[in-house]
Each structure stands twice: as C-alpha cells, then as structure tokens.
Design a protein around this motif. Structure first.
Motif, PDB file in Angstrom:
ATOM      1  N   HIS A 126       0.846  -1.190   0.000  1.00 62.44           N
ATOM      2  CA  HIS A 126       0.000   0.000   0.000  1.00 62.44           C
ATOM      3  C   HIS A 126       0.884   1.242   0.000  1.00 62.44           C
ATOM      4  O   HIS A 126       1.686   1.438   0.928  1.00 62.44           O
ATOM      5  N   LYS A 127       0.778   2.052  -1.027  1.00 54.72           N
ATOM      6  CA  LYS A 127       1.450   3.343  -1.071  1.00 54.72           C
ATOM      7  C   LYS A 127       0.465   4.367  -0.518  1.00 54.72           C
ATOM      8  O   LYS A 127      -0.544   4.690  -1.152  1.00 54.72           O
ATOM      9  N   ILE A 129      -1.032   7.950   1.067  1.00 52.72           N
ATOM     10  CA  ILE A 129      -0.929   9.410   0.949  1.00 52.72           C
ATOM     11  C   ILE A 129      -0.221   9.920   2.198  1.00 52.72           C
ATOM     12  O   ILE A 129      -0.636   9.601   3.320  1.00 52.72           O
ATOM     13  N   THR A 170       5.126   3.621   2.373  1.00 47.04           N
ATOM     14  CA  THR A 170       4.641   2.355   1.841  1.00 47.04           C
ATOM     15  C   THR A 170       4.557   1.332   2.968  1.00 47.04           C
ATOM     16  O   THR A 170       5.428   1.282   3.847  1.00 47.04           O
ATOM     17  N   ILE A 207      -4.923   5.842   0.279  1.00 49.40           N
ATOM     18  CA  ILE A 207      -3.764   5.326  -0.452  1.00 49.40           C
ATOM     19  C   ILE A 207      -3.703   5.879  -1.872  1.00 49.40           C
ATOM     20  O   ILE A 207      -4.704   6.317  -2.428  1.00 49.40           O
ATOM     21  N   GLN A 208      -2.486   5.842  -2.417  1.00 54.36           N
ATOM     22  CA  GLN A 208      -2.265   6.238  -3.810  1.00 54.36           C
ATOM     23  C   GLN A 208      -2.332   5.034  -4.739  1.00 54.36           C
ATOM     24  O   GLN A 208      -2.956   5.094  -5.798  1.00 54.36           O
ATOM     25  N   THR A 209      -1.669   3.937  -4.334  1.00 52.06           N
ATOM     26  CA  THR A 209      -1.665   2.714  -5.137  1.00 52.06           C
ATOM     27  C   THR A 209      -1.655   1.508  -4.207  1.00 52.06           C
ATOM     28  O   THR A 209      -1.285   1.604  -3.037  1.00 52.06           O
TER      29      THR A 209
END
Length: 332
Positions: A126-127, A129, A170, A207-209
């Motif tokens: 999990h990337k 924010i 991350t 999350i971003q990605t």
C-alpha cells in the motif's frame, strides 16, 4: 474471536538454517494480535541500544527452542523409521521414497517442484498518501487483527510492516492462506463482513496505489511462525529473467546454508499470480549495524561467494527495503 477451531501442524524454519521442525502453530493469531485503541506508526527511531540487546537475547532463546525441537523431532523420526525398517539408513541416503518422488516432480511445474504446496501467501503493498499515514495505521490496526481472528476465514497474518528506507509511506503486509481453497473461502466470507466492507470503502481515500501478488514459499525455507524478537527487517526483491527460477532455487538452497548462523531469515517466496518471475526474501536484524556485520561476514563463509556469482546473471533487477514492524504484527 478465533480463526479456526483447530491447530495446524506447521514445519517452521529455524530462521538461520534450513532444518525443519514441527511446531504446533495455531493459524489463529488472536493471542498475538492485540489491538490498542490508538495505533502508532513505527519508525527506525524506535531502535535503541536497549532494543538491540533485547533482540539478541530473544534471538538466542528462540534458537535454543528451535534446536531442541529439531533434535526431538529427528530422534522421534529415526526411532520410527528404525522400527519399520532396520535397513532405513541406507534407504534414506540412497534412493529413498522421498528422493524418488522429488526426481519425479522435477518434470512437473515449478510450483510443485519448488514450493511446499500447503500454503498460499499474499504480499500486499500500500502506497499511502503522506498526510494520511496516521489514519491508515489506525484503520489497518483495527481491521487486520479482526480479519485474522475471524472464525470463518482460512487466513493467518504473517506480518505488517512500514517501509523506512525505500519507497516512503509504503506498507507491506503478508497473509498466509490454507491453499487456494482457503484464499477463495476467506474472500467469500469477507464479502459479507460489515467490518471489511467499511474498510474497503475507506481505504481508497487513504492510499495512492496498491499491489497484490499471490506467492508460494520455497520448500527449503518455510515461513517462520509468529515471534517477537524485535529489531528491523529487510525485504529483498529479485525480478528474475524468465526461465531461471529453478536454477535460482538450487543455488539459494546452498547459499542459505552458508548464511544460516549469521542472518535470521523470516521467509522466501516466489510469485505465482501477479508480478511473475519475482522472488522475495525477508530477513530480520537487531539494527542496521547488525545487518552490515552479518552481510560482511557472509563473504567468509564457504559457498556464499559461489552463490552470488551464479545467481547474479539470473537477475533482471533487484530492490531492497528496510522495514519496521507495526505493533500488531505477529512476526515482529
């Protein structure tokens, strides 16, 4: 809540070696996964001289238990084999049933040849924010222990970590399922869980990605059971050139033997679904100094330089991340 109404017999790796021993390992980690009302995001700043000393003491105790259990298992197995067949020593060394089966399996799929086969592992990245890290840690800390403890799920949380050196903000999570059937069963159960539904609705805002890969553990390196040694972790990721996985396994089986007394292994996996031709190795150290000393000492061990020499040409790219465990992580 408990995950399953039974315990599974698990062959756990003595983390610096490749000798297996049987430990009663509950797939439920409800006793290990204890949530607090507020979950703090960990950092390398939490590592102190005192924590390094504690890690070394915990490691010594853990390895003594592993050694004793391995000796007990070996004695029991030898007694059992001798009782069934007086000529077993020769048969174990030359053309045993196990050895013959391994030869047959060499003609089959990588998954059957290389993996233990009983478990399927999922690695999740999990990337997050940056401004949402605290909120993310709070969410995961409340939901993941509940998923692992839910009776209807066939899953065990190996661990949860935050990347401190590598891709900032991350988080890495590794889940262990009772095979692909357990994976599907768990997803089916979660699909009707209000807690999980609330989680899936909230997570995209934090999350971003995200990336999910399904993996299997190498047969020579079973994933460690829950333990709390302390320290830091290193996740090394290798993307192999296609067609090189079997050769990689053969060299690393010998390489692990060279490192077994120097570095504390957690597990090694290869992807089956997702980012193919990818291998992950997870190690545990007291701190970065301990990591440096262990890696440098490896070069003085017979067989290690040969392992490096033969595996480097198999690699397309590689990456290293330094991780710290989250408070509820079963392996920490």
């Amino acid at each position: 809540m408990s995950l399953l109404p039974r315990q599974l017999m698990r062959a756990a790796l003595p983390a610096r070696g490749s000798c297996n021993l049987n430990l009663l390992r509950p797939i439920s980690t409800s006793a290990t996964l204890q949530s607090s009302k507020k979950h703090k995001s960990p950092s390398l700043g939490d590592v102190t001289p005192q924590s390094v000393t504690a890690y070394k003491s915990n490691l010594k105790t853990y390895r003594e238990k592993v050694k004793a259990a391995a000796a007990k298992e070996a004695a029991a197995e030898a007694e059992k084999v001798a009782a069934n067949n007086p000529g077993t020593v020769k048969s174990l060394l030359y053309g045993s049933a196990v050895g013959q089966q391994q030869e047959l399996e060499m003609e089959q799929s990588y998954g059957k040849v290389l993996a233990r086969g009983k478990y399927v592992h999922e690695i999740v990245f999990h990337k997050v924010i940056p401004s949402k890290v605290d909120e993310y840690v709070e969410l995961i800390g409340e939901v993941y222990p509940k998923i692992a403890a839910e009776k209807g799920n066939s899953v065990h949380l190996v661990g949860s970590w935050k990347v401190e050196i590598g891709e900032a903000d991350t988080f890495v999570h590794i889940w262990e399922y009772n095979g692909y059937a357990g994976y599907h069963k768990t997803l089916n159960t979660l699909s009707t869980s209000p807690t999980y539904q609330a989680y899936t609705n909230t997570l995209p805002n934090l999350i971003q990605t995200r990336t999910h890969d399904l993996m299997q553990e190498f047969s020579f390196w079973p994933t460690t059971p829950p333990r709390a040694l302390g320290g830091i972790f290193e996740l090394r990721t290798y993307t192999l050139n296609p067609g090189n996985l079997l050769e990689w396994e053969q060299h690393w089986r010998r390489g692990l033997e060279a490192r077994k007394d120097l570095m504390e292994g957690v597990g090694a996996w290869f992807t089956q679904v997702g980012s193919l031709n990818t291998v992950h190795h997870l190690w545990q150290f007291a701190d970065l100094k301990d990591r440096q000393e262990a890696r440098e000492a490896s070069w003085g061990r017979k067989g290690w330089s040969e392992t490096v020499h033969k595996t480097v040409p198999l690699i397309g790219k590689m990456a290293c991340k330094i991780l710290v465990p989250l408070p509820w992580s079963p392996v920490r």
